[in-house]
Design an enzyme around this catalytic site. Structure first.
Site, short mmCIF file in Angstrom:
data_model
loop_
_atom_site.label_atom_id
_atom_site.label_comp_id
_atom_site.label_asym_id
_atom_site.label_seq_id
_atom_site.Cartn_x
_atom_site.Cartn_y
_atom_site.Cartn_z
N HIS A 62 0.82 -1.20 0.00
CA HIS A 62 0.00 0.00 0.00
C HIS A 62 0.86 1.26 0.00
O HIS A 62 1.93 1.28 0.60
CB HIS A 62 -0.90 0.02 1.24
CG HIS A 62 -1.73 -1.21 1.39
ND1 HIS A 62 -2.02 -1.75 2.62
CD2 HIS A 62 -2.35 -2.00 0.48
CE1 HIS A 62 -2.78 -2.83 2.46
NE2 HIS A 62 -2.97 -3.01 1.16
N LYS A 72 5.01 6.54 8.43
CA LYS A 72 4.41 5.72 9.47
C LYS A 72 5.49 5.05 10.30
O LYS A 72 6.62 4.86 9.84
CB LYS A 72 3.45 4.68 8.89
CG LYS A 72 4.06 3.72 7.90
CD LYS A 72 3.02 2.78 7.28
CE LYS A 72 2.25 3.48 6.21
NZ LYS A 72 1.48 2.57 5.35
N TYR A 132 0.15 0.89 14.02
CA TYR A 132 0.75 1.91 13.16
C TYR A 132 0.52 3.29 13.76
O TYR A 132 -0.60 3.62 14.13
CB TYR A 132 0.04 2.00 11.81
CG TYR A 132 0.01 0.82 10.93
CD1 TYR A 132 0.72 0.84 9.74
CD2 TYR A 132 -0.78 -0.29 11.21
CE1 TYR A 132 0.65 -0.21 8.86
CE2 TYR A 132 -0.84 -1.36 10.34
CZ TYR A 132 -0.12 -1.31 9.17
OH TYR A 132 -0.20 -2.35 8.30
N ASP A 168 -5.77 -6.72 -2.30
CA ASP A 168 -4.31 -6.85 -2.32
C ASP A 168 -3.85 -7.85 -3.37
O ASP A 168 -2.83 -7.65 -4.03
CB ASP A 168 -3.79 -7.25 -0.94
CG ASP A 168 -3.89 -6.12 0.08
OD1 ASP A 168 -4.28 -4.99 -0.29
OD2 ASP A 168 -3.60 -6.37 1.26
#
Length: 183
Positions: A62, A72, A132, A168
């Site tokens: 992603h 992140k 995250y 995905d």
């Protein structure tokens, strides 16, 4: 914390400096001053948790389209993952190179992922939770993805994934044009 440079410009593995005693250990997992000293962001307006029931679950790859790239910090808080990142910054000397590292709850390490990178992970144990800290608010219209096994990038995953979402699984190979800022 110890910040270990990776082969990709700007990405770090962050290791705990544990203070062990008879009760277990204590360690700092985040500090504005230490992040700033390494030139990293100190604003994390959103946090996310990914719960993964099965070993072999793949999430990724992603990224956000420019100009909405996001940094992140990824940490495994239960179980273990093999975390993968790809530098998608066209002007970077490490453009289209990848890096992977095992993150686990036992070790407590984390991965700082700079803005402009693709990110994904593969669970190595059942019952794996990934936390995250996000450097920007989620923008659905900026969300993009690339195929987890895109031959142009060549990520060497430790095992073949057993579970992944249809989204995905059906991402296309990387389209470098998707890295250009939107009008």
């Amino acid at each position: 914390m110890r910040f270990r440079e990776t082969p990709l410009v700007g990405a770090f593995v962050i290791e705990l400096e544990r203070r062990d005693d008879e009760r277990g250990f204590f360690a700092r997992t985040y500090c504005d001053r230490e992040f700033a000293a390494h030139g990293l962001p100190t604003s994390w307006p959103q946090s996310n948790l990914s719960r993964n029931a099965q070993n072999g679950t793949l999430r990724g790859m992603h990224f956000n389209a420019p100009p909405d790239e996001e940094a992140k910090v990824v940490r495994c808080v239960s179980g273990a993952i093999w975390d993968a990142i790809v530098d998608l910054r066209p002007t970077s000397p490490t453009f289209l190179r990848w890096f992977g590292a095992e993150l686990s709850a036992e070790v407590g390490n984390a991965l700082y992922v700079p803005a402009g990178f693709a990110h994904g992970f593969l669970t190595l144990r059942d019952g794996t939770d990934v936390f995250y800290q996000m450097g920007a608010f989620y923008k659905a219209d900026a969300a993009r993805g690339m195929r987890w096994n895109d031959p142009r990038v060549g990520i060497a995953w430790p095992v073949t994934p057993a579970t992944m979402s249809d989204r995905d699984r059906t991402y296309p190979d990387l389209d470098v044009a998707a890295l250009e800022p939107r009008p």
